[in-house]
Design a protein around this motif. Structure first.
Motif, mmCIF file in Angstrom:
data_model
loop_
_atom_site.group_PDB
_atom_site.id
_atom_site.type_symbol
_atom_site.label_atom_id
_atom_site.label_comp_id
_atom_site.label_asym_id
_atom_site.label_seq_id
_atom_site.Cartn_x
_atom_site.Cartn_y
_atom_site.Cartn_z
ATOM 1 N N THR A 1 0.862 -1.185 0.000
ATOM 2 C CA THR A 1 0.000 0.000 0.000
ATOM 3 C C THR A 1 0.891 1.225 0.000
ATOM 4 O OG1 THR A 1 -1.714 -1.180 1.230
ATOM 5 C CG2 THR A 1 -1.794 1.226 1.291
ATOM 6 N N ILE B 1 -5.228 4.794 -2.562
ATOM 7 C CA ILE B 1 -5.205 3.427 -2.040
ATOM 8 C C ILE B 1 -6.397 2.612 -2.552
ATOM 9 C CG2 ILE B 1 -5.424 2.061 0.084
ATOM 10 C CD1 ILE B 1 -3.819 4.392 1.441
ATOM 11 N N GLN B 2 -7.581 3.192 -2.525
ATOM 12 C CA GLN B 2 -8.800 2.464 -2.883
ATOM 13 C C GLN B 2 -9.185 2.587 -4.343
ATOM 14 O OE1 GLN B 2 -11.891 3.741 -0.076
ATOM 15 N NE2 GLN B 2 -11.748 1.678 0.753
ATOM 16 N N LEU C 1 -5.679 2.100 6.789
ATOM 17 C CA LEU C 1 -4.249 1.780 6.848
ATOM 18 C C LEU C 1 -3.860 0.865 7.999
ATOM 19 C CD1 LEU C 1 -2.657 5.241 6.012
ATOM 20 C CD2 LEU C 1 -2.958 3.278 4.488
ATOM 21 N N ARG D 1 -2.548 -2.601 7.210
ATOM 22 C CA ARG D 1 -1.688 -2.661 6.030
ATOM 23 C C ARG D 1 -0.282 -2.167 6.339
ATOM 24 N NH1 ARG D 1 -5.229 -1.184 0.921
ATOM 25 N NH2 ARG D 1 -7.307 -1.592 1.720
ATOM 26 N N TYR E 1 2.257 0.188 4.859
ATOM 27 C CA TYR E 1 2.132 1.261 3.891
ATOM 28 C C TYR E 1 3.377 2.146 3.845
ATOM 29 C CZ TYR E 1 0.974 3.997 8.060
ATOM 30 O OH TYR E 1 1.006 4.588 9.297
#
Length: 113
Positions: free
Chosen positions: A25, A48-49, A75, A78, A80
């Protein structure tokens, strides 16, 4: 001081295949002198999405605190890497930092000033 290559160095790290494979991510935002916290959070979430209609509609309906919580929750599970580029004022980072969870999983935020 501008022109020293801070953004260039951050960009090289960000696009490096080794780094990209270590951080599934990732997002890049540019803050600049004039910034809006809600816009910055929305930019990260969309990065991200993706920019689906559902995501865009959801983000438009959210208040600032809701966006912050949504960003944090997005987050939290994840690993990231987020680059926060061109920060001119400490307050810009201070207003964003609580939206970044520290899940002790090796996530990183790089800030250029």
């Amino acid at each position: 001081m501008g022109g020293l290559g801070k953004t260039t160095l951050a960009r090289k790290l960000y696009i490096s295949p080794n780094i990209a494979s270590s951080f599934p991510t990732h997002a890049w935002i540019c803050v600049s002198q004039e910034y809006n916290k809600m816009d910055l959070l929305k930019t990260i979430i969309k990065s991200i999405q993706g920019c689906t209609k559902e995501t865009l509609d959801l983000l438009e309906r959210m208040a600032e605190r809701d966006l912050e919580i949504y960003h944090h929750d997005l987050l939290k599970e994840r690993k990231y890497l987020v680059v926060v580029d061109d920060v001119w004022h400490r307050e810009a980072w201070e207003s964003l930092k609580r939206a970044f969870p520290d899940s002790k999983n090796g996530s990183r935020v790089i800030i250029t000033t």
